[in-house]
Design a protein around this motif. Structure first.
Motif, PDB file in Angstrom:
ATOM      1  N   GLU A 274       0.849  -1.196   0.000  1.00 54.74           N
ATOM      2  CA  GLU A 274       0.000   0.000   0.000  1.00 54.74           C
ATOM      3  C   GLU A 274       0.888   1.250   0.000  1.00 54.74           C
ATOM      4  OE1 GLU A 274      -4.173   0.972   1.739  1.00 54.74           O
ATOM      5  OE2 GLU A 274      -2.750   0.916   3.372  1.00 54.74           O
ATOM      6  N   GLN A 275       0.506   2.232  -0.793  1.00 56.82           N
ATOM      7  CA  GLN A 275       1.292   3.481  -0.881  1.00 56.82           C
ATOM      8  C   GLN A 275       0.390   4.678  -0.666  1.00 56.82           C
ATOM      9  OE1 GLN A 275       2.873   1.672  -4.783  1.00 56.82           O
ATOM     10  NE2 GLN A 275       4.034   3.563  -4.588  1.00 56.82           N
ATOM     11  N   LYS A 276       1.000   5.755  -0.174  1.00 58.18           N
ATOM     12  CA  LYS A 276       0.275   7.031  -0.085  1.00 58.18           C
ATOM     13  C   LYS A 276       0.787   7.911  -1.222  1.00 58.18           C
ATOM     14  CE  LYS A 276      -0.958  10.926   2.761  1.00 58.18           C
ATOM     15  NZ  LYS A 276      -1.144  11.493   4.086  1.00 58.18           N
ATOM     16  N   PHE A 277      -0.123   8.418  -2.037  1.00 59.12           N
ATOM     17  CA  PHE A 277       0.265   9.263  -3.176  1.00 59.12           C
ATOM     18  C   PHE A 277       0.026  10.734  -2.857  1.00 59.12           C
ATOM     19  CE2 PHE A 277      -0.668   5.051  -4.797  1.00 59.12           C
ATOM     20  CZ  PHE A 277       0.459   4.805  -5.572  1.00 59.12           C
ATOM     21  N   ASP A 278       0.857  11.585  -3.466  1.00 56.63           N
ATOM     22  CA  ASP A 278       0.752  13.027  -3.199  1.00 56.63           C
ATOM     23  C   ASP A 278      -0.484  13.641  -3.821  1.00 56.63           C
ATOM     24  OD1 ASP A 278       3.077  12.940  -1.763  1.00 56.63           O
ATOM     25  OD2 ASP A 278       4.353  13.342  -3.493  1.00 56.63           O
ATOM     26  N   SER A 279      -0.978  12.994  -4.874  1.00 62.22           N
ATOM     27  CA  SER A 279      -2.177  13.540  -5.527  1.00 62.22           C
ATOM     28  C   SER A 279      -3.034  12.400  -6.065  1.00 62.22           C
ATOM     29  CB  SER A 279      -1.770  14.446  -6.693  1.00 62.22           C
ATOM     30  OG  SER A 279      -1.208  13.648  -7.727  1.00 62.22           O
ATOM     31  N   VAL A 280      -4.291  12.715  -6.318  1.00 62.47           N
ATOM     32  CA  VAL A 280      -5.214  11.733  -6.885  1.00 62.47           C
ATOM     33  C   VAL A 280      -4.747  11.327  -8.284  1.00 62.47           C
ATOM     34  CG1 VAL A 280      -7.605  11.395  -7.626  1.00 62.47           C
ATOM     35  CG2 VAL A 280      -7.141  12.503  -5.437  1.00 62.47           C
ATOM     36  N   ASP A 281      -4.165  12.264  -9.037  1.00 65.31           N
ATOM     37  CA  ASP A 281      -3.657  11.949 -10.380  1.00 65.31           C
ATOM     38  C   ASP A 281      -2.551  10.898 -10.325  1.00 65.31           C
ATOM     39  OD1 ASP A 281      -5.408  13.537 -11.694  1.00 65.31           O
ATOM     40  OD2 ASP A 281      -4.060  15.269 -11.906  1.00 65.31           O
ATOM     41  N   GLU A 282      -1.653  11.048  -9.329  1.00 63.78           N
ATOM     42  CA  GLU A 282      -0.576  10.063  -9.163  1.00 63.78           C
ATOM     43  C   GLU A 282      -1.158   8.683  -8.859  1.00 63.78           C
ATOM     44  OE1 GLU A 282       2.793  10.426  -6.381  1.00 63.78           O
ATOM     45  OE2 GLU A 282       2.887  12.539  -7.015  1.00 63.78           O
ATOM     46  N   LEU A 283      -2.169   8.658  -7.996  1.00 65.66           N
ATOM     47  CA  LEU A 283      -2.839   7.400  -7.658  1.00 65.66           C
ATOM     48  C   LEU A 283      -3.450   6.780  -8.909  1.00 65.66           C
ATOM     49  CD1 LEU A 283      -4.181   5.266  -5.769  1.00 65.66           C
ATOM     50  CD2 LEU A 283      -6.007   6.919  -5.356  1.00 65.66           C
ATOM     51  N   LYS A 284      -4.112   7.618  -9.714  1.00 65.22           N
ATOM     52  CA  LYS A 284      -4.777   7.124 -10.925  1.00 65.22           C
ATOM     53  C   LYS A 284      -3.755   6.516 -11.899  1.00 65.22           C
ATOM     54  CE  LYS A 284      -8.158   8.433 -14.401  1.00 65.22           C
ATOM     55  NZ  LYS A 284      -9.055   9.451 -14.918  1.00 65.22           N
ATOM     56  N   THR A 285      -2.605   7.173 -12.045  1.00 64.97           N
ATOM     57  CA  THR A 285      -1.547   6.655 -12.922  1.00 64.97           C
ATOM     58  C   THR A 285      -1.077   5.281 -12.433  1.00 64.97           C
ATOM     59  OG1 THR A 285      -0.842   8.913 -13.373  1.00 64.97           O
ATOM     60  CG2 THR A 285       0.748   7.176 -13.880  1.00 64.97           C
ATOM     61  N   GLN A 286      -0.906   5.166 -11.104  1.00 64.92           N
ATOM     62  CA  GLN A 286      -0.455   3.884 -10.535  1.00 64.92           C
ATOM     63  C   GLN A 286      -1.520   2.803 -10.719  1.00 64.92           C
ATOM     64  OE1 GLN A 286       2.616   2.862  -9.200  1.00 64.92           O
ATOM     65  NE2 GLN A 286       1.553   0.910  -9.447  1.00 64.92           N
ATOM     66  N   LEU A 287      -2.785   3.175 -10.561  1.00 70.06           N
ATOM     67  CA  LEU A 287      -3.864   2.197 -10.739  1.00 70.06           C
ATOM     68  C   LEU A 287      -3.905   1.683 -12.177  1.00 70.06           C
ATOM     69  CD1 LEU A 287      -6.718   3.811  -8.578  1.00 70.06           C
ATOM     70  CD2 LEU A 287      -5.441   1.711  -8.073  1.00 70.06           C
ATOM     71  N   GLN A 288      -3.584   2.576 -13.134  1.00 72.40           N
ATOM     72  CA  GLN A 288      -3.523   2.123 -14.531  1.00 72.40           C
ATOM     73  C   GLN A 288      -2.403   1.101 -14.716  1.00 72.40           C
ATOM     74  OE1 GLN A 288      -3.541   6.080 -16.063  1.00 72.40           O
ATOM     75  NE2 GLN A 288      -5.737   6.033 -16.542  1.00 72.40           N
ATOM     76  N   ARG A 289      -1.268   1.336 -14.031  1.00 68.81           N
ATOM     77  CA  ARG A 289      -0.158   0.363 -14.087  1.00 68.81           C
ATOM     78  C   ARG A 289      -0.583  -0.960 -13.445  1.00 68.81           C
ATOM     79  NH1 ARG A 289       3.516   4.362 -11.609  1.00 68.81           N
ATOM     80  NH2 ARG A 289       4.184   5.758 -13.293  1.00 68.81           N
ATOM     81  N   ASP A 290      -1.293  -0.860 -12.312  1.00 66.78           N
ATOM     82  CA  ASP A 290      -1.765  -2.075 -11.626  1.00 66.78           C
ATOM     83  C   ASP A 290      -2.710  -2.864 -12.536  1.00 66.78           C
ATOM     84  OD1 ASP A 290      -0.378  -1.212  -9.362  1.00 66.78           O
ATOM     85  OD2 ASP A 290      -2.162  -0.315  -8.438  1.00 66.78           O
ATOM     86  N   ARG A 291      -3.544  -2.119 -13.252  1.00 66.26           N
ATOM     87  CA  ARG A 291      -4.503  -2.767 -14.163  1.00 66.26           C
ATOM     88  C   ARG A 291      -3.764  -3.523 -15.261  1.00 66.26           C
ATOM     89  NH1 ARG A 291      -7.570  -1.852 -18.839  1.00 66.26           N
ATOM     90  NH2 ARG A 291      -9.796  -2.352 -18.602  1.00 66.26           N
ATOM     91  N   GLU A 292      -2.714  -2.886 -15.812  1.00 71.10           N
ATOM     92  CA  GLU A 292      -1.915  -3.556 -16.863  1.00 71.10           C
ATOM     93  C   GLU A 292      -1.242  -4.808 -16.308  1.00 71.10           C
ATOM     94  OE1 GLU A 292       0.618  -0.382 -18.277  1.00 71.10           O
ATOM     95  OE2 GLU A 292      -1.180   0.735 -18.891  1.00 71.10           O
ATOM     96  N   ALA A 293      -0.705  -4.703 -15.082  1.00 73.52           N
ATOM     97  CA  ALA A 293      -0.050  -5.867 -14.457  1.00 73.52           C
ATOM     98  C   ALA A 293      -1.058  -6.998 -14.217  1.00 73.52           C
ATOM     99  CB  ALA A 293       0.587  -5.457 -13.135  1.00 73.52           C
ATOM    100  N   THR A 294      -2.282  -6.617 -13.854  1.00 76.23           N
ATOM    101  CA  THR A 294      -3.336  -7.621 -13.632  1.00 76.23           C
ATOM    102  C   THR A 294      -3.691  -8.305 -14.941  1.00 76.23           C
ATOM    103  OG1 THR A 294      -4.197  -6.361 -11.770  1.00 76.23           O
ATOM    104  CG2 THR A 294      -5.710  -7.929 -12.791  1.00 76.23           C
ATOM    105  N   LEU A 295      -3.838  -7.511 -16.000  1.00 75.87           N
ATOM    106  CA  LEU A 295      -4.179  -8.093 -17.306  1.00 75.87           C
ATOM    107  C   LEU A 295      -3.048  -8.994 -17.827  1.00 75.87           C
ATOM    108  CD1 LEU A 295      -5.930  -5.032 -18.956  1.00 75.87           C
ATOM    109  CD2 LEU A 295      -6.975  -7.246 -18.463  1.00 75.87           C
ATOM    110  N   ALA A 296      -1.819  -8.671 -17.453  1.00 78.00           N
ATOM    111  CA  ALA A 296      -0.661  -9.462 -17.912  1.00 78.00           C
ATOM    112  C   ALA A 296      -0.520 -10.767 -17.125  1.00 78.00           C
ATOM    113  CB  ALA A 296       0.619  -8.650 -17.776  1.00 78.00           C
TER     114      ALA A 296
END
Length: 299
Positions: A274-296
């Motif tokens: 679990e990470q704390k992000f400085d902004s909601v945009d940063e969180l959203k970018t990381q969630l997109q990466r998580d989604r790609e890792a899940t699909l892979a």
């Protein structure tokens, strides 16, 4: 009440019904059928320590319903669930063997897990059980431990692996992926605002063990439907400064309303802590990466 039927039995709490338990029960089944008896798996409706220590809250790998579902898949002829209460907790191993195993359940062969002890204060050991058994006509046999990929499999090992977030190694010990089941309830709906709507799961059992906080590649089954690819976050959502631990699952390419429905989540692989992000945009970018890792991930 004396039993006419003669059973070969094993006894334990069997949390997780892991490969060690499966090995013990398959050996019990073979042994029972070889000597012309029926096999019986004896377990308890609650963790004995909950009765002995009133404030003890167990962390269960498998709550009772799930444990019984898994025990029923082992091929044992009978699953017996004992109600564990203060009077049972007070029985010595000798009296438990005589009153419960011999007289009540008709056990004449007892296969004991290599590290299993029972009776008040677990004061006696295997040699004592053998001696008591001889007096009352119960043949007591000890099982050998099982190692899986170099790991001595036990419920405490599985708990430790899950506490570390190592759901892959836990699955190796369990012989299946770790699962949590419960009801989908309304959460804070923050994920919806950033295009990552999540299903918030309330576990069926208050004693359910949760893996370490973090993000996992998972699969979810809603109301007995098909398994769907998903990613699950366990934690307190530090970016949104929450304090309550939640289990939030984003089901990939899915947007039906499933509030109030029963769901099962299977944990495949840990993606990150679990990470704390400085902004909601940063969180959203990381969630997109998580989604790609899940699909892979190869489910």
């Amino acid at each position: 009440m004396e039993h006419n039927a003669s059973f070969a039995a094993t006894i334990g709490f069997f949390d997780g019904v892991h490969k060690g338990h499966q090995f013990l029960i398959s050996r019990l089944n073979e042994m029972a059928h070889r000597i012309g008896q029926q096999s019986m798996v004896i377990t308890f409706d609650r963790h004995p320590r909950q009765v002995v220590h009133a404030d003890y809250v167990p962390q269960l790998i498998t709550p009772l319903n799930e444990k019984l579902r898994l025990l029923n898949l082992t091929g044992a002829d009978r699953i017996e669930v004992l109600h564990f209460d203060t009077s049972m907790a007070a029985l010595s191993a000798h009296d438990f063997m005589l009153e419960v195993l011999h007289r009540q359940l008709g056990v004449s062969t007892l296969l004991i897990g290599y590290d299993n002890r029972f009776g008040h204060n677990r004061a006696e050991d295997f040699d004592d059980y053998v001696r008591y058994g001889k007096d009352m006509g119960i043949n007591v046999v000890q099982n050998t431990p099982i190692d899986v990929e170099g790991m001595r499999v036990s419920s405490s090992l599985v708990r430790r692996l899950l506490a570390e977030g190592d759901v892959s190694a836990a699955a190796t010990c369990l012989g299946r992926r770790f699962e949590i089941e419960g009801t989908v309830e309304h959460g804070y709906a923050e994920g919806r605002k950033i295009d990552f709507p999540t299903a918030n799961l309330r576990p069926e059992c208050d004693c359910q063990l949760l893996p370490d906080d973090g993000v996992y590649a998972t699969r979810i089954c809603v109301d007995g439907g098909p398994w769907l690819k998903a990613m699950t976050n366990i934690g307190t959502n530090p970016t949104f400064e929450r304090s309550r631990q939640t289990i939030e699952t984003h089901i990939i390419d899915f947007n039906a309303n499933i509030y109030g429905q029963h769901a099962r989540i299977e944990f495949c692989q840990r993606l990150r802590g679990e990470q704390k992000f400085d902004s909601v945009d940063e969180l959203k970018t990381q969630l997109q990466r998580d989604r790609e890792a899940t699909l892979a991930y190869r489910y």
